[in-house]
Design a protein around this motif. Structure first.
Motif, PDB file in Angstrom:
ATOM      1  N   VAL A   6       0.829  -1.209   0.000  1.00 34.92           N
ATOM      2  CA  VAL A   6       0.000   0.000   0.000  1.00 34.92           C
ATOM      3  C   VAL A   6       0.859   1.253   0.000  1.00 34.92           C
ATOM      4  CG1 VAL A   6      -1.670   1.352   1.336  1.00 34.92           C
ATOM      5  CG2 VAL A   6      -1.966  -1.120   1.107  1.00 34.92           C
ATOM      6  N   VAL A   7       1.811   1.341   0.938  1.00 36.32           N
ATOM      7  CA  VAL A   7       2.504   2.614   1.138  1.00 36.32           C
ATOM      8  C   VAL A   7       3.644   2.865   0.157  1.00 36.32           C
ATOM      9  CG1 VAL A   7       1.864   2.665   3.582  1.00 36.32           C
ATOM     10  CG2 VAL A   7       4.103   1.733   2.927  1.00 36.32           C
ATOM     11  N   LEU A   8       4.331   1.823  -0.293  1.00 37.91           N
ATOM     12  CA  LEU A   8       5.511   2.054  -1.142  1.00 37.91           C
ATOM     13  C   LEU A   8       5.174   2.702  -2.497  1.00 37.91           C
ATOM     14  CD1 LEU A   8       7.798  -1.003  -0.346  1.00 37.91           C
ATOM     15  CD2 LEU A   8       8.409   1.410  -0.137  1.00 37.91           C
ATOM     16  N   PRO A   9       4.136   2.267  -3.204  1.00 36.12           N
ATOM     17  CA  PRO A   9       3.817   2.977  -4.462  1.00 36.12           C
ATOM     18  C   PRO A   9       3.483   4.447  -4.234  1.00 36.12           C
ATOM     19  CG  PRO A   9       2.695   0.846  -4.378  1.00 36.12           C
ATOM     20  CD  PRO A   9       3.275   1.076  -3.016  1.00 36.12           C
ATOM     21  N   LEU A  10       2.809   4.754  -3.137  1.00 37.00           N
ATOM     22  CA  LEU A  10       2.484   6.139  -2.819  1.00 37.00           C
ATOM     23  C   LEU A  10       3.735   6.923  -2.460  1.00 37.00           C
ATOM     24  CD1 LEU A  10      -0.741   5.468  -0.718  1.00 37.00           C
ATOM     25  CD2 LEU A  10      -0.637   6.497  -2.988  1.00 37.00           C
TER      26      LEU A  10
ATOM     27  N   GLU B  29      12.226  14.798  -3.142  1.00 36.58           N
ATOM     28  CA  GLU B  29      12.842  14.603  -1.828  1.00 36.58           C
ATOM     29  C   GLU B  29      12.558  13.190  -1.319  1.00 36.58           C
ATOM     30  OE1 GLU B  29      14.999  16.509  -0.647  1.00 36.58           O
ATOM     31  OE2 GLU B  29      14.641  18.395  -1.703  1.00 36.58           O
ATOM     32  N   SER B  30      13.245  12.808  -0.246  1.00 43.01           N
ATOM     33  CA  SER B  30      13.116  11.468   0.310  1.00 43.01           C
ATOM     34  C   SER B  30      11.832  11.318   1.121  1.00 43.01           C
ATOM     35  CB  SER B  30      14.319  11.153   1.202  1.00 43.01           C
ATOM     36  OG  SER B  30      15.520  11.218   0.466  1.00 43.01           O
ATOM     37  N   VAL B  31      11.270  10.114   1.086  1.00 42.99           N
ATOM     38  CA  VAL B  31      10.038   9.816   1.821  1.00 42.99           C
ATOM     39  C   VAL B  31      10.275   8.584   2.685  1.00 42.99           C
ATOM     40  CG1 VAL B  31       7.565   9.363   1.661  1.00 42.99           C
ATOM     41  CG2 VAL B  31       8.698  10.700  -0.138  1.00 42.99           C
ATOM     42  N   SER B  32       9.885   8.678   3.949  1.00 47.73           N
ATOM     43  CA  SER B  32       9.994   7.553   4.881  1.00 47.73           C
ATOM     44  C   SER B  32       8.629   7.239   5.478  1.00 47.73           C
ATOM     45  CB  SER B  32      10.970   7.880   6.021  1.00 47.73           C
ATOM     46  OG  SER B  32      12.244   8.205   5.526  1.00 47.73           O
ATOM     47  N   PHE B  33       8.487   5.995   5.918  1.00 47.62           N
ATOM     48  CA  PHE B  33       7.284   5.596   6.658  1.00 47.62           C
ATOM     49  C   PHE B  33       7.753   5.064   8.001  1.00 47.62           C
ATOM     50  CE2 PHE B  33       3.816   2.764   7.927  1.00 47.62           C
ATOM     51  CZ  PHE B  33       2.721   3.593   7.727  1.00 47.62           C
ATOM     52  N   TYR B  34       7.368   5.786   9.078  1.00 47.48           N
ATOM     53  CA  TYR B  34       7.775   5.425  10.429  1.00 47.48           C
ATOM     54  C   TYR B  34       6.622   4.805  11.210  1.00 47.48           C
ATOM     55  CZ  TYR B  34      11.883   8.432   9.740  1.00 47.48           C
ATOM     56  OH  TYR B  34      13.044   8.999   9.280  1.00 47.48           O
TER      57      TYR B  34
ATOM     58  N   PHE C   9       3.853   9.166   7.268  1.00 48.86           N
ATOM     59  CA  PHE C   9       4.687   9.508   6.126  1.00 48.86           C
ATOM     60  C   PHE C   9       5.527  10.718   6.518  1.00 48.86           C
ATOM     61  CE2 PHE C   9       1.360   7.763   3.024  1.00 48.86           C
ATOM     62  CZ  PHE C   9       2.120   6.638   2.719  1.00 48.86           C
ATOM     63  N   THR C  10       6.808  10.690   6.176  1.00 47.55           N
ATOM     64  CA  THR C  10       7.682  11.854   6.400  1.00 47.55           C
ATOM     65  C   THR C  10       8.401  12.195   5.111  1.00 47.55           C
ATOM     66  OG1 THR C  10       8.030  11.371   8.745  1.00 47.55           O
ATOM     67  CG2 THR C  10       9.660  12.757   7.664  1.00 47.55           C
ATOM     68  N   LEU C  11       8.246  13.428   4.690  1.00 50.01           N
ATOM     69  CA  LEU C  11       8.940  13.981   3.534  1.00 50.01           C
ATOM     70  C   LEU C  11      10.061  14.846   4.095  1.00 50.01           C
ATOM     71  CD1 LEU C  11       8.843  14.300   0.424  1.00 50.01           C
ATOM     72  CD2 LEU C  11       7.187  16.150   0.768  1.00 50.01           C
ATOM     73  N   ALA C  12      11.321  14.470   3.838  1.00 51.13           N
ATOM     74  CA  ALA C  12      12.433  15.148   4.524  1.00 51.13           C
ATOM     75  C   ALA C  12      13.618  15.387   3.601  1.00 51.13           C
ATOM     76  CB  ALA C  12      12.883  14.325   5.727  1.00 51.13           C
ATOM     77  N   GLY C  13      14.438  16.365   4.001  1.00 55.04           N
ATOM     78  CA  GLY C  13      15.646  16.697   3.252  1.00 55.04           C
ATOM     79  C   GLY C  13      16.389  17.817   3.941  1.00 55.04           C
TER      80      GLY C  13
END
Length: 248
Positions: free
Chosen positions: A92-96, A106-111, A199-203
């Motif tokens: 579910v989360v990886l394609p998004l 930018e980089s995206v993580s799922f915590y 979801f975290t969008l970070a850089g």
């Protein structure tokens, strides 16, 4: 060239649409609904409702109580359980996340939360040479960074700062965990609105500025809402929060 659907097949599709309208008329807070309530929510005639309800009852998708009200039947629970067992969070989360990383660059993580810490469960890196370096499996503190703050907020942590995050449905942090990094985080929910992660969008903070947040917030809200829907949660609160912010 394919032939136009026959009137009979079109009628069959319409019947399915009406049956689904009955099932989706039930809200998470509903215990049972009267025939009049179903008619008001679906726009269907009571005679049509009675006919379709009979078929749904036969297939255990609906139950008629002794007082005449209707409840969702046990087959809906069985289907939900089958869906949950077949569901892989990463599917579910990886394609998004890939979609968001491509759109934002930018980089995206799922915590997810693990007791007093958070764990990076999934990660999609940006293509920038200079980027925020986190790897899948890394353990980070809850007390700093937008991801940790968001997990705390939607885990029920008291305080004005956490209440603000719960109201906005997102958190922005700059230089909390590392001086030159910044991030935006947003919750994802599942069945019964259980928090599944963030979801975290970070850089680097040189790129994650106010203009970046403003231009990417819609995409982040959309990804969190779509993930929530796919995981069996209700994304309306997320979407309503975004609409409220846009109308200010």
């Amino acid at each position: 060239m394919s032939a136009d659907p026959s009137p009979r097949s079109q009628e069959g599709v319409a019947v399915i649409d009406r049956a689904c309208a009955i099932l989706f008329a039930f809200k998470p807070t509903d215990n049972a609904l009267t025939l009049a309530e179903l008619a008001a929510r679906t726009g269907l005639y009571k005679s049509t409702l009675l006919r379709l309800a009979g078929a749904l009852i036969q297939h255990r998708l609906l139950v008629r109580l002794d007082d005449g009200r209707y409840q969702l039947g046990p087959a809906t629970f069985m289907l939900g359980a089958l869906y949950q067992r077949s569901l892989n969070l990463g599917d579910v989360v990886l394609p998004l996340m890939r979609e968001l990383a491509e759109a934002s660059s930018e980089s995206v993580s799922f915590y997810v939360r693990d007791g007093a810490v958070r764990v990076c469960l999934h990660r999609v890196d940006s293509t920038h040479a200079v980027r925020f370096h986190v790897h899948e499996g890394d353990v980070l503190p809850l007390e700093s960074g937008s991801g940790g703050q968001t997990l705390l907020a939607f885990g029920g942590e008291p305080g004005a700062a956490f209440e603000r995050i719960r109201e906005d449905f997102y958190c922005v942090s700059v230089g909390e965990r590392e001086r030159d990094t910044a991030g935006i985080s947003m919750p994802v929910f599942g069945i019964q609105q259980a928090l599944r992660g963030v979801f975290t969008l970070a850089g680097p903070s040189s790129r994650i500025d106010d203009a970046f947040v403003a231009s990417n917030l819609d995409a982040l809200f959309d990804c969190a809402a779509r993930a929530t829907d796919a995981l069996g949660g209700d994304s309306r609160a997320l979407r309503d929060a975004r609409h409220a912010q846009q109308s200010k």
